[in-house]
Motif scaffolding. Structure first.
Motif, PDB file in Angstrom:
ATOM      1  N   GLY A 268       0.812  -1.214   0.000  1.00  0.00           N
ATOM      2  CA  GLY A 268       0.000   0.000   0.000  1.00  0.00           C
ATOM      3  C   GLY A 268       0.842   1.259   0.000  1.00  0.00           C
ATOM      4  N   ALA A 269       1.937   1.250   0.763  1.00  0.00           N
ATOM      5  CA  ALA A 269       2.807   2.426   0.824  1.00  0.00           C
ATOM      6  C   ALA A 269       3.492   2.658  -0.513  1.00  0.00           C
ATOM      7  CB  ALA A 269       3.844   2.252   1.925  1.00  0.00           C
TER       8      ALA A 269
ATOM      9  N   ALA B 232       3.752   5.800  -5.524  1.00  0.00           N
ATOM     10  CA  ALA B 232       3.715   5.866  -6.987  1.00  0.00           C
ATOM     11  C   ALA B 232       2.625   6.821  -7.467  1.00  0.00           C
ATOM     12  CB  ALA B 232       3.493   4.474  -7.567  1.00  0.00           C
ATOM     13  N   VAL B 233       1.465   6.779  -6.825  1.00  0.00           N
ATOM     14  CA  VAL B 233       0.361   7.669  -7.212  1.00  0.00           C
ATOM     15  C   VAL B 233       0.723   9.124  -6.912  1.00  0.00           C
ATOM     16  CG1 VAL B 233      -2.017   8.302  -6.643  1.00  0.00           C
ATOM     17  CG2 VAL B 233      -1.427   5.919  -7.004  1.00  0.00           C
ATOM     18  N   ILE B 234       1.328   9.361  -5.751  1.00  0.00           N
ATOM     19  CA  ILE B 234       1.724  10.731  -5.390  1.00  0.00           C
ATOM     20  C   ILE B 234       2.786  11.251  -6.356  1.00  0.00           C
ATOM     21  CG2 ILE B 234       2.924  12.089  -3.628  1.00  0.00           C
ATOM     22  CD1 ILE B 234       1.407  10.396  -1.526  1.00  0.00           C
ATOM     23  N   THR B 235       3.753  10.402  -6.691  1.00  0.00           N
ATOM     24  CA  THR B 235       4.797  10.803  -7.629  1.00  0.00           C
ATOM     25  C   THR B 235       4.206  11.123  -8.999  1.00  0.00           C
ATOM     26  OG1 THR B 235       6.393   9.426  -6.461  1.00  0.00           O
ATOM     27  CG2 THR B 235       6.963  10.081  -8.703  1.00  0.00           C
TER      28      THR B 235
ATOM     29  N   ILE C 125       2.402  14.472  -8.811  1.00  0.00           N
ATOM     30  CA  ILE C 125       3.332  15.602  -8.778  1.00  0.00           C
ATOM     31  C   ILE C 125       3.899  15.863 -10.170  1.00  0.00           C
ATOM     32  CG2 ILE C 125       5.599  16.332  -7.925  1.00  0.00           C
ATOM     33  CD1 ILE C 125       4.843  15.010  -5.251  1.00  0.00           C
ATOM     34  N   ILE C 126       4.244  14.798 -10.894  1.00  0.00           N
ATOM     35  CA  ILE C 126       4.776  14.961 -12.250  1.00  0.00           C
ATOM     36  C   ILE C 126       3.736  15.600 -13.160  1.00  0.00           C
ATOM     37  CG2 ILE C 126       5.527  13.685 -14.303  1.00  0.00           C
ATOM     38  CD1 ILE C 126       6.963  11.763 -12.356  1.00  0.00           C
ATOM     39  N   ILE C 127       2.493  15.160 -13.067  1.00  0.00           N
ATOM     40  CA  ILE C 127       1.430  15.729 -13.902  1.00  0.00           C
ATOM     41  C   ILE C 127       1.230  17.203 -13.571  1.00  0.00           C
ATOM     42  CG2 ILE C 127      -1.061  15.660 -14.324  1.00  0.00           C
ATOM     43  CD1 ILE C 127      -0.831  12.587 -14.077  1.00  0.00           C
ATOM     44  N   VAL C 128       1.186  17.547 -12.298  1.00  0.00           N
ATOM     45  CA  VAL C 128       1.011  18.955 -11.900  1.00  0.00           C
ATOM     46  C   VAL C 128       2.169  19.796 -12.410  1.00  0.00           C
ATOM     47  CG1 VAL C 128       0.978  20.508  -9.917  1.00  0.00           C
ATOM     48  CG2 VAL C 128      -0.475  18.488  -9.926  1.00  0.00           C
TER      49      VAL C 128
END
Length: 101
Positions: A16-17, A22-25, A28-31
Motif C-alpha cells: 500500500g505504501a 507511486a500515485v503521489i509521484t 506531482i509529475i502531472i502537476v
C-alpha cells in the motif's frame, strides 16, 4: 539496487505504501507538467492584451465549468447516499430475475 535487495520478491504486488508513493509521484509529475505548459503559454502570449469582452467570456467560462463540475459531483454523492448505484449494479430487474444479459 535490485528489488530483492529491498526485501521485495519478483511477482509480488506492491504494498500500500509503495502504491501510494507511486500515485503521489505521478500526481506531482502531472502537476509540474501542467504548470510548465502554463508558464510556457504565459510567456508566449505575454505581450497580448484582452478586451473587456474577453475577460467577461473568461469569467463566464470559469463559472460555467465550476458549476458543471460541482453539479455533477453533487449528483454522484446524492446517487451514492440514496443507493441508486446499488440498485443499478444488482441487475436482475426486468431480465427474468436471474441477472443474465
Amino acid at each position: 539496487m535490485s528489488d530483492t535487495s529491498r526485501g521485495r520478491t519478483n511477482g509480488r504486488p506492491p504494498s500500500g505504501a509503495e502504491s501510494r508513493r507511486a500515485v503521489i509521484t505521478a500526481g506531482i509529475i502531472i502537476v509540474l507538467l501542467i504548470v510548465a505548459v502554463g508558464i510556457y503559454a504565459w510567456v508566449l502570449l505575454g505581450t497580448s492584451s484582452m478586451s473587456a469582452q474577453g475577460y467577461i467570456a473568461l469569467a463566464l467560462g470559469i463559472i460555467a465549468t465550476l458549476g458543471l463540475g460541482i453539479g455533477l459531483m453533487a449528483l454522484v454523492f446524492f446517487s451514492n447516499r440514496y443507493g441508486y448505484d446499488e440498485r443499478v449494479g444488482r441487475g436482475g430487474e426486468g431480465r427474468g430475475g436471474d441477472g443474465s444479459r
